[in-house]
Design an enzyme around this catalytic site. Structure first.
Site, PDB file in Angstrom:
ATOM      1  N   HIS A  73       0.809  -1.223   0.000  1.00 31.40           N
ATOM      2  CA  HIS A  73       0.000   0.000   0.000  1.00 31.40           C
ATOM      3  C   HIS A  73       0.844   1.275   0.000  1.00 31.40           C
ATOM      4  CE1 HIS A  73      -2.574  -3.077   2.085  1.00 31.40           C
ATOM      5  NE2 HIS A  73      -3.369  -2.682   1.121  1.00 31.40           N
ATOM      6  N   HIS A 123      -7.899   4.252   4.451  1.00 33.56           N
ATOM      7  CA  HIS A 123      -7.137   3.147   3.867  1.00 33.56           C
ATOM      8  C   HIS A 123      -5.656   3.507   3.806  1.00 33.56           C
ATOM      9  CE1 HIS A 123      -5.740   0.184   0.908  1.00 33.56           C
ATOM     10  NE2 HIS A 123      -6.813  -0.517   1.238  1.00 33.56           N
ATOM     11  N   GLU A 125      -3.297   2.869   1.711  1.00 30.36           N
ATOM     12  CA  GLU A 125      -2.830   3.353   0.412  1.00 30.36           C
ATOM     13  C   GLU A 125      -3.157   4.834   0.239  1.00 30.36           C
ATOM     14  OE1 GLU A 125      -4.200   3.264  -4.158  1.00 30.36           O
ATOM     15  OE2 GLU A 125      -4.186   1.290  -3.207  1.00 30.36           O
ATOM     16  N   SER A 217      -9.857  -6.078   3.457  1.00 30.27           N
ATOM     17  CA  SER A 217      -9.345  -5.795   2.112  1.00 30.27           C
ATOM     18  C   SER A 217     -10.356  -4.948   1.346  1.00 30.27           C
ATOM     19  CB  SER A 217      -9.092  -7.108   1.359  1.00 30.27           C
ATOM     20  OG  SER A 217      -8.946  -6.883  -0.025  1.00 30.27           O
TER      21      SER A 217
END
Length: 289
Positions: A73, A123, A125, A217
């Site tokens: 990520h 998240h 990322e 996920s």
């Protein structure tokens, strides 16, 4: 009962690369090897890495004079600086598509654009991309309220690599209503788009859909949501032991897809479990579409 397995289910290129780097690093160094957060969003893979001596830590301050693997990520420039300060060696397993999004964020910042990231601000990322975008970045998944925030502004739009094209288009549409200029740099990974389209097609043609992958996920959760738009019987599972035989009463066709961080061996275990369930019903037919 016929079982249809998505051709592109499971590990994507970026995840395969990250996992290989992690296992290779474990062999090369043997000890004092860490990932900053789980290397991918799959608890079974993280467990296997721990068995090889690669452990996940939450902060770079927890490691000194060791080897730190940057997960798929990505991380912010500040985190990289902190890792180096603590005398660690860095192994960069950041997905190349995430790297591209980070570069685009820097480019848009340098060109003076108001940056919008289409994604989930929680998240990892997206957090890494924010680090390259600088202050004032806007993060949204739906585009709600964006037109007021960007009125008469010069806007640059990038996306979390696992976002849906539909969400990206919503944000673009809202930005075009009021922005002075809109520059779009599409950072959605091709593998993500293909996997989502494939899952949708299969869901339209089966009685029940299994979506396999970690519950944390993002891309697996999105696959499940896409399938639910087409079908009522959609089950998001991590491992074969979660399968309930009662789900398959009266079911003739089952579809299976998996997120980008789901290893092949988990998919194989699920197919094997379905075979056992099917022995009580009828001859099992498996094909790849």
């Amino acid at each position: 009962m016929e079982i249809i397995i998505a051709k592109n289910a499971g590990f994507c290129f970026g995840v395969k690369r990250a996992i290989k780097l992690a296992f290779d690093t474990a062999k090369d160094y043997g000890k004092d090897v860490y990932t900053l957060g789980p290397i991918i969003h799959n608890p079974q893979v993280v467990k296997k890495l721990a068995e090889e001596g690669v452990n996940a830590v939450e902060s770079s301050n927890e490691v000194s004079n060791g080897v730190v693997i940057l997960r798929s990520h990505g991380v912010t420039p500040k985190v990289i600086e902190d890792i180096n300060k603590n005398g660690n060696r860095i192994i960069d397993a950041t997905c190349p598509f995430v790297k591209k999004a980070q570069r685009y964020a820097t480019q848009l910042k340098d060109e003076g654009y108001q940056i919008i990231i289409v994604g989930d601000e929680k998240h990892p990322e997206v957090k890494s991309i924010i680090g390259y975008a600088g202050e004032g970045v806007i993060v949204t998944e739906t585009g709600e309220g964006i037109s007021e925030l960007v009125r008469n502004k010069k806007v640059g739009i990038i996306s979390q690599t696992t976002q849906s094209s539909a969400n990206l288009l919503k944000v673009i549409d809202e930005s075009l209503k009021s922005a002075r200029e809109v520059k779009i740099l599409n950072t959605i990974c091709d593998a993500t788009s293909i996997r989502q389209e494939e899952a949708q097609e299969i869901a339209r043609d089966v009685d029940l859909m299994l979506v396999v992958g970690g519950r944390n996920s993002a891309n697996t959760t999105r696959l499940a949501a896409i399938c639910k738009e087409e079908l009522d019987k959609v089950y998001h599972i991590e491992v074969a032991d979660e399968i309930n035989e009662e789900w398959f009463r009266g079911v003739n066709r089952v579809g299976i897809t998996a997120g980008a961080s789901t290893p092949d061996w988990i998919i194989e275990e699920i197919v094997h479990k379905l075979g056992a369930v099917n022995e009580k019903m009828e001859q099992n037919t498996i094909r790849r579409c």
